[in-house]
Design a protein around this motif. Sequence first.
Motif, PDB file in Angstrom:
ATOM      1  N   THR A  92       0.841  -1.189   0.000  1.00 20.51           N
ATOM      2  CA  THR A  92       0.000   0.000   0.000  1.00 20.51           C
ATOM      3  C   THR A  92       0.875   1.237   0.000  1.00 20.51           C
ATOM      4  OG1 THR A  92      -1.645  -1.191   1.282  1.00 20.51           O
ATOM      5  CG2 THR A  92      -1.847   1.195   1.217  1.00 20.51           C
ATOM      6  N   GLN A  93       0.502   2.197  -0.834  1.00 15.02           N
ATOM      7  CA  GLN A  93       1.259   3.442  -0.884  1.00 15.02           C
ATOM      8  C   GLN A  93       0.392   4.562  -0.321  1.00 15.02           C
ATOM      9  OE1 GLN A  93       3.557   4.424  -4.158  1.00 15.02           O
ATOM     10  NE2 GLN A  93       4.400   2.391  -4.373  1.00 15.02           N
ATOM     11  N   TYR A  94       1.012   5.382   0.451  1.00 18.45           N
ATOM     12  CA  TYR A  94       0.327   6.518   1.055  1.00 18.45           C
ATOM     13  C   TYR A  94       0.985   7.798   0.579  1.00 18.45           C
ATOM     14  CZ  TYR A  94      -1.492   2.979   4.207  1.00 18.45           C
ATOM     15  OH  TYR A  94      -2.097   1.883   4.716  1.00 18.45           O
ATOM     16  N   GLU A  95       0.186   8.795   0.408  1.00 16.64           N
ATOM     17  CA  GLU A  95       0.728  10.101   0.049  1.00 16.64           C
ATOM     18  C   GLU A  95       0.857  10.929   1.316  1.00 16.64           C
ATOM     19  OE1 GLU A  95      -0.693  14.035  -2.304  1.00 16.64           O
ATOM     20  OE2 GLU A  95      -1.019  12.124  -3.311  1.00 16.64           O
ATOM     21  N   ILE A  96       2.026  11.487   1.504  1.00 12.20           N
ATOM     22  CA  ILE A  96       2.275  12.342   2.661  1.00 12.20           C
ATOM     23  C   ILE A  96       2.536  13.747   2.134  1.00 12.20           C
ATOM     24  CG2 ILE A  96       3.816  12.850   4.582  1.00 12.20           C
ATOM     25  CD1 ILE A  96       4.379   9.857   4.757  1.00 12.20           C
ATOM     26  N   SER A  97       1.844  14.688   2.685  1.00 10.87           N
ATOM     27  CA  SER A  97       2.034  16.078   2.295  1.00 10.87           C
ATOM     28  C   SER A  97       2.337  16.890   3.551  1.00 10.87           C
ATOM     29  CB  SER A  97       0.758  16.603   1.624  1.00 10.87           C
ATOM     30  OG  SER A  97       0.907  17.955   1.307  1.00 10.87           O
ATOM     31  N   VAL A  98       3.437  17.624   3.492  1.00 11.58           N
ATOM     32  CA  VAL A  98       3.848  18.450   4.625  1.00 11.58           C
ATOM     33  C   VAL A  98       4.021  19.881   4.142  1.00 11.58           C
ATOM     34  CG1 VAL A  98       5.634  18.845   6.360  1.00 11.58           C
ATOM     35  CG2 VAL A  98       5.003  16.507   5.739  1.00 11.58           C
ATOM     36  N   ASP A  99       3.390  20.793   4.825  1.00 10.43           N
ATOM     37  CA  ASP A  99       3.538  22.216   4.527  1.00 10.43           C
ATOM     38  C   ASP A  99       4.781  22.711   5.253  1.00 10.43           C
ATOM     39  OD1 ASP A  99       3.346  24.943   4.174  1.00 10.43           O
ATOM     40  OD2 ASP A  99       1.477  25.166   5.296  1.00 10.43           O
ATOM     41  N   ARG A 144      12.424  22.900  12.570  1.00 10.87           N
ATOM     42  CA  ARG A 144      13.167  23.382  11.397  1.00 10.87           C
ATOM     43  C   ARG A 144      13.943  22.241  10.738  1.00 10.87           C
ATOM     44  NH1 ARG A 144      13.200  28.233  14.149  1.00 10.87           N
ATOM     45  NH2 ARG A 144      14.838  27.622  15.574  1.00 10.87           N
ATOM     46  N   THR A 145      14.546  21.396  11.546  1.00  7.95           N
ATOM     47  CA  THR A 145      15.285  20.242  11.016  1.00  7.95           C
ATOM     48  C   THR A 145      14.346  19.303  10.268  1.00  7.95           C
ATOM     49  OG1 THR A 145      16.936  20.406  12.777  1.00  7.95           O
ATOM     50  CG2 THR A 145      16.736  18.276  11.666  1.00  7.95           C
ATOM     51  N   ALA A 146      13.153  19.096  10.809  1.00  8.08           N
ATOM     52  CA  ALA A 146      12.174  18.229  10.141  1.00  8.08           C
ATOM     53  C   ALA A 146      11.756  18.831   8.801  1.00  8.08           C
ATOM     54  CB  ALA A 146      10.954  18.024  11.034  1.00  8.08           C
ATOM     55  N   ALA A 147      11.505  20.135   8.774  1.00  8.23           N
ATOM     56  CA  ALA A 147      11.119  20.789   7.522  1.00  8.23           C
ATOM     57  C   ALA A 147      12.237  20.648   6.491  1.00  8.23           C
ATOM     58  CB  ALA A 147      10.784  22.256   7.766  1.00  8.23           C
ATOM     59  N   ASP A 148      13.486  20.827   6.925  1.00 12.53           N
ATOM     60  CA  ASP A 148      14.618  20.662   6.013  1.00 12.53           C
ATOM     61  C   ASP A 148      14.674  19.229   5.480  1.00 12.53           C
ATOM     62  OD1 ASP A 148      15.323  23.307   6.489  1.00 12.53           O
ATOM     63  OD2 ASP A 148      16.969  22.804   7.874  1.00 12.53           O
ATOM     64  N   GLY A 159       4.722  26.174   6.585  1.00 10.79           N
ATOM     65  CA  GLY A 159       3.942  26.244   7.820  1.00 10.79           C
ATOM     66  C   GLY A 159       4.725  25.723   9.015  1.00 10.79           C
ATOM     67  N   VAL A 160       5.501  24.656   8.800  1.00 14.86           N
ATOM     68  CA  VAL A 160       6.343  24.118   9.878  1.00 14.86           C
ATOM     69  C   VAL A 160       7.387  25.155  10.279  1.00 14.86           C
ATOM     70  CG1 VAL A 160       8.019  22.327  10.490  1.00 14.86           C
ATOM     71  CG2 VAL A 160       5.952  21.713   9.223  1.00 14.86           C
ATOM     72  N   ARG A 161       7.960  25.823   9.289  1.00 12.56           N
ATOM     73  CA  ARG A 161       8.957  26.858   9.601  1.00 12.56           C
ATOM     74  C   ARG A 161       8.314  28.060  10.309  1.00 12.56           C
ATOM     75  NH1 ARG A 161      11.077  24.653   4.860  1.00 12.56           N
ATOM     76  NH2 ARG A 161      13.170  23.856   5.181  1.00 12.56           N
ATOM     77  N   ASP A 162       7.099  28.405   9.911  1.00 12.12           N
ATOM     78  CA  ASP A 162       6.387  29.483  10.613  1.00 12.12           C
ATOM     79  C   ASP A 162       6.145  29.109  12.072  1.00 12.12           C
ATOM     80  OD1 ASP A 162       6.305  31.008   8.301  1.00 12.12           O
ATOM     81  OD2 ASP A 162       4.200  30.534   7.842  1.00 12.12           O
ATOM     82  N   ALA A 163       5.744  27.862  12.303  1.00 12.57           N
ATOM     83  CA  ALA A 163       5.527  27.397  13.680  1.00 12.57           C
ATOM     84  C   ALA A 163       6.834  27.419  14.465  1.00 12.57           C
ATOM     85  CB  ALA A 163       4.929  25.984  13.671  1.00 12.57           C
ATOM     86  N   ALA A 164       7.923  27.034  13.811  1.00 10.88           N
ATOM     87  CA  ALA A 164       9.234  27.063  14.473  1.00 10.88           C
ATOM     88  C   ALA A 164       9.612  28.487  14.853  1.00 10.88           C
ATOM     89  CB  ALA A 164      10.301  26.451  13.569  1.00 10.88           C
ATOM     90  N   ALA A 165       9.317  29.434  13.984  1.00 10.08           N
ATOM     91  CA  ALA A 165       9.613  30.840  14.296  1.00 10.08           C
ATOM     92  C   ALA A 165       8.788  31.311  15.487  1.00 10.08           C
ATOM     93  CB  ALA A 165       9.338  31.721  13.077  1.00 10.08           C
TER      94      ALA A 165
END
Length: 96
Positions: free
Chosen positions: A2-9, A75-79, A12-18
């Motif tokens: 099974t394949q899943y699509e993962i979408s990460v903004d 930030r590391t996760a977003a990178d 938005g993650v960087r904005d939350a980190a800020a």
Amino acid sequence: MTQYEISVDTAGVRDAAAALTGTAHRLGYGLAGCPGLTVPSAGAAGSALAALVTAVSGWLAGVGVATAAAADAARTAADGYDAADDRAAGRLGGRR
């Protein structure tokens, strides 16, 4: 399989980190500058309040350090997500 699509903004993650970084900075100052933390008379009450302010400020500084670490992790996760997207795009485009 099974394949899943993962979408990460990641923006938005960087904005939350800020935002977390700003919160960490404010927590690092503890109770400095908060009005109403003085006792008009010296003595035991003044000493107790000073000890309480010191303890709470130290605790807030510790929470600030943990919050700053969470911001760095975000930030590391977003990178990492961006790098994975770049690698996948390269594979789909014939690059390796």
